[in-house]
Enzyme design. Structure first.
Site, mmCIF file in Angstrom:
data_model
loop_
_atom_site.group_PDB
_atom_site.id
_atom_site.type_symbol
_atom_site.label_atom_id
_atom_site.label_comp_id
_atom_site.label_asym_id
_atom_site.label_seq_id
_atom_site.Cartn_x
_atom_site.Cartn_y
_atom_site.Cartn_z
ATOM 1 N N TYR A 97 23.156 15.597 64.029
ATOM 2 C CA TYR A 97 23.497 14.340 64.678
ATOM 3 C C TYR A 97 24.995 14.107 64.498
ATOM 4 C CZ TYR A 97 18.472 13.155 64.671
ATOM 5 O OH TYR A 97 17.108 13.143 64.857
ATOM 6 N N LEU A 126 9.894 4.243 73.273
ATOM 7 C CA LEU A 126 9.893 3.758 74.650
ATOM 8 C C LEU A 126 10.214 4.883 75.627
ATOM 9 C CD1 LEU A 126 11.659 0.259 74.404
ATOM 10 C CD2 LEU A 126 9.225 0.769 74.570
#
Length: 299
Positions: A63, A215
């Site tokens: 990341y 989501l």
């Protein structure tokens, strides 16, 4: 004051963690690449998460790359005794921010040492082997070779426990023949429920399931349905999606990510959101008509 303990706890390896955790991925720059826009703000979010009771943080040296681990060390080291930091290996970043498989023995060994050094740890509590396969979903294929390398690093004391990410049930079964697997990280949410049976099987065996993209993969119709449910409860769609996951199975551990203290508070408040039975039933119906995720990145 938010009380995330209402969501309960579950065992992760030989540690017990609160089911509401935090994922550090969004602290890096755009496309999870480069430094954050607001360095001080990123540090503040990490400190606020721990101050709010979070004791499970998910990260990776890819990341950024390296950005989130360096932020975690700056913000939280020396670490609280109850804090469990989980990382993942199996990928690296190209100069163009691409996600590239990094599964050779040398790459895997280097990744574990890089995570240790940047986090300032002698051993990582859990290292997840991230199988690239398809970027947004698992693809069949043996994982024996890279997992055997990681199991050897565990025997050397560098990783206390091992998990798997972006894997199929067949790969999990293969992995469990090689070493103990304490958690599985896959995409799963109220609309994307291909792992329903897997979650229940893992729960029976005491293995944690850590969903990403709460989501992700929603069609416009499904998003509208979720928004309507959230409006009726006086909550945000993210809060409802997280509350549904907590209700779905006791072995689900959440790691919602954000770079905003305000959104962090909203996410953590999902631990206290009650879903009436009729609301849960309405959410269950959202799963029809699945779409593919368009998030454009790997967890």
């Amino acid at each position: 004051m938010i009380d995330i303990s209402k969501a309960g706890t579950f065992k992760l390896g030989d540690r017990v963690v609160k089911r509401m955790g935090y994922g550090a991925m969004q602290l890096a720059g755009k496309r999870v690449f480069g430094p954050p826009k607001d360095h001080a703000g990123a540090v503040a979010v990490l400190r606020e998460a721990v101050a709010s009771g979070v004791n499970h943080i998910d990260t990776s040296d890819y990341y950024g790359p390296y950005v989130t681990n360096e932020l975690i060390r700056e913000a939280l080291h020396p670490y609280p005794d109850d804090l469990v930091i989980v990382t993942k290996i199996g990928a690296r970043r190209g100069d163009d921010a691409s996600w590239i498989p990094a599964m050779s023995p040398a790459e895997l060994e280097s990744a574990v040492h890089d995570n240790l050094n940047r986090l300032g740890l002698q051993a990582i509590e859990v290292v997840n082997l991230r199988i690239m396969g398809k970027v947004h979903g698992p693809a069949e294929g043996s994982i024996e070779a890279p997992l055997t390398v990681l199991a050897e690093l565990q025997r050397q004391g560098l990783a206390r426990h091992i998990g798997l990410s972006n894997v199929t049930p067949t790969q999990i079964a293969e992995g469990r023949r090689i070493c103990d697997i304490v958690c599985v990280q896959n995409m799963y949410n109220v609309a994307h429920r291909q792992d329903d049976a897997l979650i229940d099987d893992l729960a029976r065996d005491g293995i944690a399931y850590v969903p990403f993209f709460p989501l992700g993969g929603f069609t416009p119709l499904q998003s509208t349905a979720l928004t309507e449910v959230a409006k009726g409860l006086g909550a945000t769609p993210m809060q409802v999606a997280l509350a549904w996951l907590l209700r779905r199975a006791p072995n689900i551990l959440l790691i919602p990510g954000t770079s905003s203290i305000g959104h962090l508070g909203e996410n953590l408040a999902a631990a206290d959101l009650e879903l009436p039975r009729e609301t849960a039933a309405a959410l269950d119906r959202i799963a029809s008509g699945l779409a593919q995720p368009d998030a454009g990145l790997a967890q």
